[in-house]
Enzyme design. Structure first.
Site, short mmCIF file in Angstrom:
data_model
loop_
_atom_site.label_atom_id
_atom_site.label_comp_id
_atom_site.label_asym_id
_atom_site.label_seq_id
_atom_site.Cartn_x
_atom_site.Cartn_y
_atom_site.Cartn_z
N CYS A 113 0.83 -1.21 0.00
CA CYS A 113 0.00 0.00 0.00
C CYS A 113 0.87 1.26 0.00
O CYS A 113 1.44 1.61 -1.03
CB CYS A 113 -0.97 -0.07 1.18
SG CYS A 113 -2.44 0.91 0.92
N HIS A 126 -3.42 -5.28 1.76
CA HIS A 126 -2.71 -5.54 3.02
C HIS A 126 -2.77 -7.01 3.41
O HIS A 126 -3.64 -7.41 4.18
CB HIS A 126 -3.37 -4.74 4.16
CG HIS A 126 -3.16 -3.28 4.10
ND1 HIS A 126 -2.17 -2.64 4.80
CD2 HIS A 126 -3.82 -2.32 3.41
CE1 HIS A 126 -2.20 -1.35 4.56
NE2 HIS A 126 -3.21 -1.12 3.72
N GLU A 166 -1.05 -8.48 5.49
CA GLU A 166 -0.78 -8.64 6.94
C GLU A 166 -2.05 -8.51 7.77
O GLU A 166 -2.03 -8.78 8.96
CB GLU A 166 0.29 -7.62 7.38
CG GLU A 166 -0.17 -6.18 7.56
CD GLU A 166 -0.38 -5.41 6.25
OE1 GLU A 166 -0.29 -6.02 5.17
OE2 GLU A 166 -0.65 -4.20 6.34
N1 GLN Z 1 -3.54 6.37 1.18
C1 GLN Z 1 -2.24 6.03 1.69
C2 GLN Z 1 -1.12 6.80 0.98
O1 GLN Z 1 -1.38 7.48 0.06
C3 GLN Z 1 -1.97 4.55 1.59
C4 GLN Z 1 -2.99 3.79 2.40
C5 GLN Z 1 -2.45 2.58 3.08
O2 GLN Z 1 -1.25 2.34 3.15
N2 GLN Z 1 -3.36 1.81 3.63
O3 GLN Z 1 0.00 6.72 1.37
#
Ligand code: GLN
Length: 192
Positions: free
Chosen positions: A79, A169, A171
Site C-alpha cells: 500500500c 494488506h 498482513e
Molecule cells: N492512502 C495512503 C497513501 O497514500 C496509503 C494507504 C495505506 O497504506 N493503507 O499513502
C-alpha cells in the site's frame, strides 16, 4: 534470515505478527543506527506514504535504503510501501525511492470505495484474500516489472526482480501466503 520492518509509521506491527507466525526473525528500523543491524530483506508497511517519505529523509535513512534496494536487497512494499517504491504516482507529484518500474494511482478508489475486501488470484499462489484501505492501484508496469495480481480489472500486485508490491494488506488477513512468497524471494537472493 532476518527481515527488517520499517517501523516509523503505519501497520508495521501486523507485518511483524505475520513474520512471527511464519517463524521468521525480524528487526525494526526506527532510526539511522538501526541500519547497522544485519538484515536480509525489508518490509515497507502500509500507512501514509507522505509521512513515511518525510520521516525517512528526516531520520537520515532514505539514501542508504534506496542504495540497498537498487543493489538487489529484497523489499516488499504494501500500500503506502508500494507508493514509496513506484517510479511515479500519476495523480501526485511526490515520488520517493523510484526503484520500481510501476506507475501508481494514489487513493485510487475514491471515498465510497475507500476500504473494501475482495478475493482474487495471485500468480503462483492462487486465490487469496485482499483487504484494501485507501489503496493505490498500479496503472501500468514497464521494464522488467511483472503483474502478479489483478482485482476488478486493476493491477494490485507486481514484482520486479527483488521488489514485490501489493496495493492490498496481506498482513491484515490470516492468510500467510504472500509473506511466505516474500521469504522465498529472500531465500533465493541469498543463494544467488
Ligand atoms: N492512502 C495512503 C497513501 O497514500 C496509503 C494507504 C495505506 O497504506 N493503507 O499513502
Amino acid at each position: 534470515m532476518t527481515v527488517a520492518v520499517l517501523a516509523v509509521q503505519g501497520a508495521f506491527a501486523e507485518h511483524e505478527r505475520a513474520l512471527a507466525r511464519l517463524g521468521a526473525s525480524f528487526c525494526e528500523l526506527r532510526r539511522k543506527s538501526d541500519l547497522s543491524r544485519a538484515f536480509d530483506g525489508l518490509i515497507l508497511p502500509g500507512g501514509e506514504s507522505t509521512v513515511q517519505g518525510k520521516l525517512l529523509r528526516e531520520l537520515g535513512m532514505f539514501g542508504e535504503l534506496k542504495a540497498r534496494i537498487a543493489d538487489g536487497m529484497p523489499v516488499f512494499g504494501t500500500c503506502a510501501g508500494l507508493l514509496l517504491l513506484a517510479k511515479e504516482t500519476v495523480n501526485d507529484s511526490r515520488a520517493y525511492f523510484r526503484t520500481m518500474d510501476i506507475s501508481a494511482v494514489r487513493n485510487a478508489y475514491g471515498r465510497q470505495l475507500g476500504s473494501f475486501f475482495a478475493e482474487s488470484d495471485f500468480k503462483g499462489i492462487g486465490k487469496i484474500p485482499m483487504t484494501f484501505i485507501r489503496a493505490p492501484y498500479i496503472q501500468s508496469v514497464s521494464g522488467s516489472a511483472q503483474v502478479l495480481a489483478e482485482c476488478g480489472g486493476r493491477i494490485v500486485a507486481a514484482r520486479q526482480k527483488n521488489q514485490l508490491v501489493t496495493a492490498f494488506h496481506p498482513e491484515l488477513n490470516e492468510d500467510l501466503s504472500v509473506h511466505r512468497y516474500f521469504l522465498d524471494m529472500i531465500g533465493q537472493a541469498a543463494r544467488e
